[in-house]
Design a protein around this motif. Structure first.
Motif, PDB file in Angstrom:
ATOM      1  N   SER A  16      -4.248 -36.171 -10.496  1.00 16.12           N
ATOM      2  CA  SER A  16      -5.020 -35.127 -11.170  1.00 16.12           C
ATOM      3  C   SER A  16      -4.639 -33.725 -10.720  1.00 16.12           C
ATOM      4  O   SER A  16      -5.146 -32.747 -11.287  1.00 16.12           O
ATOM      5  CB  SER A  16      -6.517 -35.352 -10.928  1.00 16.12           C
ATOM      6  N   SER A  21      -0.616 -31.979 -14.769  1.00 14.55           N
ATOM      7  CA  SER A  21      -1.989 -32.443 -14.993  1.00 14.55           C
ATOM      8  C   SER A  21      -2.774 -31.448 -15.839  1.00 14.55           C
ATOM      9  O   SER A  21      -2.418 -30.267 -15.963  1.00 14.55           O
ATOM     10  CB  SER A  21      -2.689 -32.645 -13.651  1.00 14.55           C
ATOM     11  N   ALA A  22      -3.864 -31.947 -16.400  1.00 14.14           N
ATOM     12  CA  ALA A  22      -4.735 -31.082 -17.203  1.00 14.14           C
ATOM     13  C   ALA A  22      -5.373 -29.990 -16.348  1.00 14.14           C
ATOM     14  O   ALA A  22      -5.617 -28.873 -16.820  1.00 14.14           O
ATOM     15  CB  ALA A  22      -5.818 -31.929 -17.876  1.00 14.14           C
ATOM     16  N   TRP A  25      -2.818 -27.086 -15.988  1.00 19.52           N
ATOM     17  CA  TRP A  25      -2.592 -26.309 -17.199  1.00 19.52           C
ATOM     18  C   TRP A  25      -3.848 -25.594 -17.676  1.00 19.52           C
ATOM     19  O   TRP A  25      -3.762 -24.551 -18.306  1.00 19.52           O
ATOM     20  CB  TRP A  25      -2.035 -27.213 -18.294  1.00 19.52           C
ATOM     21  N   ARG A  26      -5.013 -26.153 -17.380  1.00 17.31           N
ATOM     22  CA  ARG A  26      -6.239 -25.420 -17.728  1.00 17.31           C
ATOM     23  C   ARG A  26      -6.349 -24.129 -16.922  1.00 17.31           C
ATOM     24  O   ARG A  26      -6.645 -23.054 -17.462  1.00 17.31           O
ATOM     25  CB  ARG A  26      -7.468 -26.296 -17.471  1.00 17.31           C
TER      26      ARG A  26
END
Length: 421
Positions: A16, A21-22, A25-26
């Protein structure tokens, strides 16, 4: 099994927090989104400093559009970070003179200017560096993928180029691993600054909520006191009068009907005795709720009745130039009543004294109640002697209670109640 679970949690955490991973990029998208709102500010500062005549008009335009920039920043935090920054509530619209004056005088407006003029450009600069970090680290990590596009002559002219590519690849991989954490750090700093500068003042909001809670609690206490008075009046004017009438009728029947059988006389005598006991219990209940003399004549008269009914000598001294509020009077009456009941039940005292007066405190005038007895002492609030209820009743009005009861006595109960309620 425990080791396998720990390994699974470790693998999940690593997965994670990888560069793809999200989470990474978030945070990167959120940081990059700080660049567009900062462009008008940077452009306005550049035009004001390097423009013709050094005109402050660009900065004035930026200040005029500050509410729009604040709304954009709140939207960025809400949509990309799920962080809701509440808006500052205003009494008047900004299009009116009073609304503009209110905004210029409000410290929240200047905090928002501080965010847009200081934090927003810094966040945009950090976001630009973050984008360069991502691009540079990706290019360095993939150097073998695009190095073939370089001219062959230049590659052959550099000795040991192959080993340099190895170092560049390793460096790029390390920077790729560090980039998500840099994005997370920027996001965290921006979120903390925005929560402190774009939203309402937390200290003032907390103070306002405390004031609202204190006001609502005072309303609840007043309502409860009014309800006790209503119950007292209903019992005094209704049930108590009917019991008195019943006792009188039974007494008249016992005196005027001498020819009744002994069994009937015994029943009438028993009913008359129980009616008088019920009247006495109801009187005690009414006095415990809210005695009428307390409302009519104040603490001195109401407590004189308690002192006269006590099973031991009570010295009462009430020195109050001005009566406190009805809620405070009711609490003080309850304190003295419960304290004298505790003395009679547990203290084995020969005498008791009650002193009441107004004193000056840090929060205004206080009503001080001091109950002293010469009993055996050792009063413990955890022992079920009524002191727990006493402490709760005093605490309901922000009062304080101190109990000094060494073994062997004497016991001194000191209660201070704010007269403002």
């Amino acid at each position: 099994m425990a080791t396998r679970g720990a390994l699974r949690r470790t693998y999940t955490w690593i997965a994670s927090h990888t560069p793809w991973s999200a989470w990474a990029w978030r945070n990167t998208t959120f940081s990059a989104a700080a660049i567009p709102p900062a462009l008008p500010l940077v452009l306005g500062c550049v035009l004001a400093v390097a423009g013709p005549g050094h005109s402050p008009v660009p900065l004035l335009l930026v200040a005029l559009f500050c509410p729009l920039l604040t709304a954009l920043q709140r939207s960025r935090f809400r949509s990309l970070l799920d962080l809701d920054i509440p808006p500052v509530v205003r009494e008047h619209r900004w299009t009116t003179v009073r609304g503009l004056t209110e905004r210029l005088r409000s410290e929240s407006t200047w905090r928002q200017y501080g965010y847009h003029l200081v934090v927003s450009p810094l966040a945009a600069t950090g976001a630009a560096l973050l984008v360069l970090l991502w691009a540079g680290s990706a290019a360095a990590a993939s150097v073998y993928a695009w190095a073939w596009m370089l001219p062959v002559e230049e590659m052959l002219a550099v000795p040991g180029l192959h080993y340099q590519y190895d170092g560049i690849t390793v460096l790029g991989g390390l920077l790729l691993i560090a980039a998500p954490w840099a994005a997370a750090t920027l996001t965290r700093l921006d979120a903390v600054a925005a929560a402190a500068l774009l939203g309402p003042n937390r200290a003032r909001e907390l103070q306002r909520r405390v004031e609202d809670l204190a006001e609502s609690r005072a309303g609840v206490l007043d309502a409860a006191d009014l309800e006790r008075r209503r119950i007292e009046r209903d019992l005094h004017d209704g049930a108590q009068q009917r019991l008195v009438s019943l006792a009188m009728n039974l007494g008249i029947a016992r005196a005027t009907l001498p020819g009744l059988p002994p069994e009937a006389k015994a029943v009438i005598d028993e009913a008359h005795r129980e009616a008088k006991e019920a009247i006495e219990e109801l009187n005690n209940l009414v006095r415990g709720l809210h005695p009428a003399v307390l409302e009519d004549r104040g603490l001195d008269a109401a407590l004189s009745g308690i002192a006269a009914r006590a099973p031991l000598p009570v010295e009462l001294a009430v020195d109050i130039a001005e009566r406190p509020g009805p809620t405070i009077e009711a609490v003080a009456y309850f304190v003295v009543s419960e304290a004298l009941a505790n003395v009679a039940k547990h203290a084995r005292a020969d005498r008791c004294s009650v002193r009441i007066g107004r004193v000056a405190g840090a929060r205004g005038d206080l009503l001080r109640v001091v109950v002293t007895d010469d009993g055996v002492g050792g009063a413990d609030p955890a022992g079920g002697t009524g002191l727990v209820g006493l402490r709760k009743r005093v605490g309901s009005v922000d009062g304080t209670i101190m109990i000094n009861s060494p073994v062997g006595g004497p016991t001194i109960v000191t209660v201070e109640l704010p007269c403002g309620l």
